[in-house]
Each structure stands twice: as structure tokens, then as C-alpha cells.
Design an enzyme around this catalytic site. Sequence first.
Site, PDB file in Angstrom:
ATOM      1  N   SER A  37       0.831  -1.209   0.000  1.00 44.75           N
ATOM      2  CA  SER A  37       0.000   0.000   0.000  1.00 44.75           C
ATOM      3  C   SER A  37       0.862   1.254   0.000  1.00 44.75           C
ATOM      4  CB  SER A  37      -0.912   0.002   1.235  1.00 44.75           C
ATOM      5  OG  SER A  37      -1.372   1.316   1.489  1.00 44.75           O
ATOM      6  N   ASP A  86      -6.431   0.619  -8.884  1.00 44.15           N
ATOM      7  CA  ASP A  86      -7.631   1.452  -9.052  1.00 44.15           C
ATOM      8  C   ASP A  86      -8.309   1.231 -10.406  1.00 44.15           C
ATOM      9  OD1 ASP A  86      -7.208   2.494  -6.547  1.00 44.15           O
ATOM     10  OD2 ASP A  86      -6.212   4.309  -7.259  1.00 44.15           O
ATOM     11  N   ARG A  96     -14.850  -3.381  -3.793  1.00 42.45           N
ATOM     12  CA  ARG A  96     -14.956  -3.330  -5.260  1.00 42.45           C
ATOM     13  C   ARG A  96     -15.066  -4.696  -5.910  1.00 42.45           C
ATOM     14  NH1 ARG A  96     -10.935   1.824  -6.462  1.00 42.45           N
ATOM     15  NH2 ARG A  96     -12.511   3.421  -6.014  1.00 42.45           N
ATOM     16  N   ARG A 143     -15.153   5.457  -8.949  1.00 44.38           N
ATOM     17  CA  ARG A 143     -14.675   4.607 -10.054  1.00 44.38           C
ATOM     18  C   ARG A 143     -15.728   3.603 -10.516  1.00 44.38           C
ATOM     19  NH1 ARG A 143      -9.720   6.781 -10.377  1.00 44.38           N
ATOM     20  NH2 ARG A 143      -8.612   7.069  -8.403  1.00 44.38           N
TER      21      ARG A 143
HETATM   22  C1  S3P Z   1      -3.117   5.846  -3.358  1.00 52.12           C
HETATM   23  C2  S3P Z   1      -2.777   4.548  -3.101  1.00 52.12           C
HETATM   24  C3  S3P Z   1      -3.664   3.409  -3.358  1.00 52.12           C
HETATM   25  C4  S3P Z   1      -4.804   3.784  -4.293  1.00 52.12           C
HETATM   26  C5  S3P Z   1      -5.447   5.078  -3.908  1.00 52.12           C
HETATM   27  C6  S3P Z   1      -4.420   6.203  -3.949  1.00 52.12           C
HETATM   28  C7  S3P Z   1      -2.153   6.908  -3.044  1.00 52.12           C
HETATM   29  O1  S3P Z   1      -4.235   2.973  -2.128  1.00 52.12           O
HETATM   30  O2  S3P Z   1      -5.778   2.764  -4.329  1.00 52.12           O
HETATM   31  O3  S3P Z   1      -6.505   5.393  -4.787  1.00 52.12           O
HETATM   32  O4  S3P Z   1      -2.347   8.058  -3.489  1.00 52.12           O
HETATM   33  O5  S3P Z   1      -1.163   6.626  -2.342  1.00 52.12           O
HETATM   34  P1  S3P Z   1      -3.478   1.910  -1.160  1.00 52.12           P
HETATM   35  O6  S3P Z   1      -2.226   2.534  -0.704  1.00 52.12           O
HETATM   36  O7  S3P Z   1      -4.439   1.692  -0.027  1.00 52.12           O
HETATM   37  O8  S3P Z   1      -3.279   0.693  -1.990  1.00 52.12           O
END
Ligand code: S3P
Length: 429
Positions: free
Chosen positions: A168, A316, A347, A389
Site C-alpha cells: 500500500s 484502481d 470493489r 470509479r
Molecule cells: C493511493 C494509493 C492506493 C490507491 C489510492 C491512492 C495513493 O491505495 O488505491 O486510490 O495516493 O497513495 P493503497 O495505498 O491503499 O493501496
Amino acid sequence: MAALKLKTNIDRLVGNVTIPGDKSISHRSVMFGSIAHGETIVTNFLPGDDCLSTISCFRKLGVTIEEADNHLRISGNGFEGLSEPTEVMDVGNSGTTIRLLMGILAGRPFHSTLVGDASIGKRPMTRVTVPLSQMGAKLDGRKNGDFTPISIRGGHLQPIQYELPVASAQVKSAIILAGLQADGISTIIEPAETRDHTERMIRQFGGEITKDNQTIRVKGGQKLTASTIHVPGDISSAAFFLVAGAIIPESEIVLKNVGLNPTRTGIIEVMKQMGAKLDVPETMNNDFEPSGDLIIKTSNLKATVVEGNLIPRLIDEIPIIALLATQAEGTTIIKDAEELKVKETNRIDTVVLELRKLGANIEATEDGMIIHGKTKLTGGKVSSHGDHRIGMMLAIAALLCENPVELEQPDAISVSYPNFFEHLNNLIR
Ligand code: S3P
């Protein structure tokens, strides 16, 4: 807002779309502009609801942020320039705002409280509160610190050596932002590579951070200096038009100014693997974040498997990839994507439920979905479930539908793409 009647039965899509600013980079530009010293200018900032929530939180922390037409002027006074807010900070629907902000607030010697909407209230926060507590911050929330409202009393931070249990970028970034305030070098190990916008921002603001395979090291106490940031277009927004151009007959769409950071381009690889007629520029403009124009034409698509380390590079885009797979010959399998369950909605469930309503042959699995193509899409009443989304994916699906389609909760789309329908309508011939 009432349900929206979507455009259906579209013959072709032709034209150019200038893709609006990247959401992840827009959030970070406000955050880094606020914690750096001096005046930061941000151009092509995304004025979506999520990024506006970030601006509102930093204003409550005492930062002056002026908004002009599509650009921002942020007056930063370093981490020390942030002051104790007198009000609760509301992150709205934005997971990036709340998780990254926790990393910043962990090192600030004051109390603050973060809340969000109903969706944020269901998303797990211990993935961030646990490492930040280990560094020395005091964080708490509902259900043993897992859910909003989250309260934070920041303070003196120790560096951390932390292996991320999930791939993440939000968790990684929160620890990096806390690490910038810690007494020494923090080390973060990712299980798979995730978007690296935070690391690029640190360098753009004159700081240092190293990355060796999946190990990131950052030193505390660095002084960041204001910068000028040009935000490239969001590939996650471009994805809806990439898929639309591939599945609607006789189409050709040019997508201008798309961010092509390699940690985000998984969708391009998957589409090419499926046989999409997609042109990607060879030499990408060498800004701090690469970008370029993409051209997509109607394509004969075949099924594929999407799995493993590719997942964080297109996490995403999975809702729109699921739609793409309904129009590909054969069975597409998406796996290793359990993280989908903790996004703005679950999702896996919302994609399967809503695409089935339109006639798709799709089933949910524990860690993804299986899609049998190619299917004709029919029509019906669908819902975004408040997830931007899912709403945009359904608007693209409707273009293929033979019968009327109505979308409930269409307003969620303004979270990341306020002028989505205007851009879509301009392409319809
Ligand atoms: C993001 C990281 C992702 C992504 C989110 C934006 C970011 O989430 O799904 O839309 O800007 O760091 P995760 O870190 O929970 O995977």
C-alpha cells in the site's frame, strides 16, 4: 442527486481528451507544499472533492493556500509551521488524505481529530496507526484504533524498520512522512512495488530518499524547500477512456497529458496483452513525473490473467478492466486483489453486482473475479454505491448497452473527475 439517465447504444467515440490532474500527485503537492519552507506553486491541480478535502485540512492546520484558476499557491513554513487545529478535520471520501495526514500529524506536538464520510468510516486504519504508534505517536479511534474518528497526539518520533504487511502506497507514504520527522533513518520494506509519488516529491522538494529494490530509507530532520509542481494527467482517469475507445466500434481517442510513472502503468501492459490497439509514446517527457499522449483505437480483445506484482500497479483500474474483460474473447481471471475489498467500496462485490445487472457474465472470488467474454450488455438501473470509479465504469458500460441505463448516486464521480461527463459527451459521434 437523482438518478442519471446514461447515454447508451453509442456508435463511435472520436476526438481528444485532456486528462485532468493526477489525484495522488495533487494530494501530495498540497502536503509537501505545506511542510516545505517557502512558496510552492502547483499547476494542473485536480479540483476533485478528495483533493479539496486535503486543502481544507491543511488550512485548518494554519497553512495559507490560495486557489486560482487550475493552480495553487501554498505558503509553507516547514513541519513546525503547522498548528493545533481548533476544529475536527474532515477528509470526506479520501483515504489518501487521512492516511498520509496521520503520518504528518504523528510528529506534531499537538492534538487533532480526523473524521470522514460513511465509506471512510468502514476503511481500516490500524495499518497506519500501528506503525505510527511504534514510532512514538499516540493514536486512537473506534474499534481499538481501526476506524474514524481518529484522534492523534503527535510527538517525538523514533525511526522505524517496518515490513509492510500489505502493498500500500498510502501506508508506505504515511511512514515516510513520519520518518521525515524522526530521530534517525527509517527503513520501509514493501512486499511489492507501489506508486512512488511520495519518494519523487521528496526529491522534487530538495530532500533525499533512497530505494534499493523494495527497501526504502529516509532520514529524519531534513529541510524541504518549496518547489514548482506541474501535475500530469491521471492515468487512473484516462483508463476509462482507454477502455471506452477499445470497446466501442470505429473509435479513435487521443488522451493528452497522461502521467506515465511506471508504478502506475499496469493498465497499459494488461491492455496490450489483451490485444488493444494502444500507442504509447517512446520517449516520455522527462519531468519529475513522466507523461505523454496515448492513442487508443477499437480493438479485438482476448482474455488474460491479471495477478501478482502487477496488482498494485493497476489497483484502481480493476473495475474498468473488469468491464474490458466482458468484451474480450475467453475467460479473464483477476487474482491477488483482496485489497479491492477495502477501497471506497468493496470493489469485488460492487463490480460483480453492478456488471451483472447489465448482463455481464462475471463472478466474485476470494481475491478477485472471473469474467467470461464476450457478452452483449443490456441495460437497467445501476448504482455507483457512492464510489467514483464504479460510477465511471458504469457510464462507460452503458455506452454499449442496448436498453436504457440509469445510474444512482452519480455525484460520487466528482471525487476524482468533476468534468467526466463533459469529456465523455465531447467524444460521442
Ligand atoms: C493511493 C494509493 C492506493 C490507491 C489510492 C491512492 C495513493 O491505495 O488505491 O486510490 O495516493 O497513495 P493503497 O495505498 O491503499 O493501496
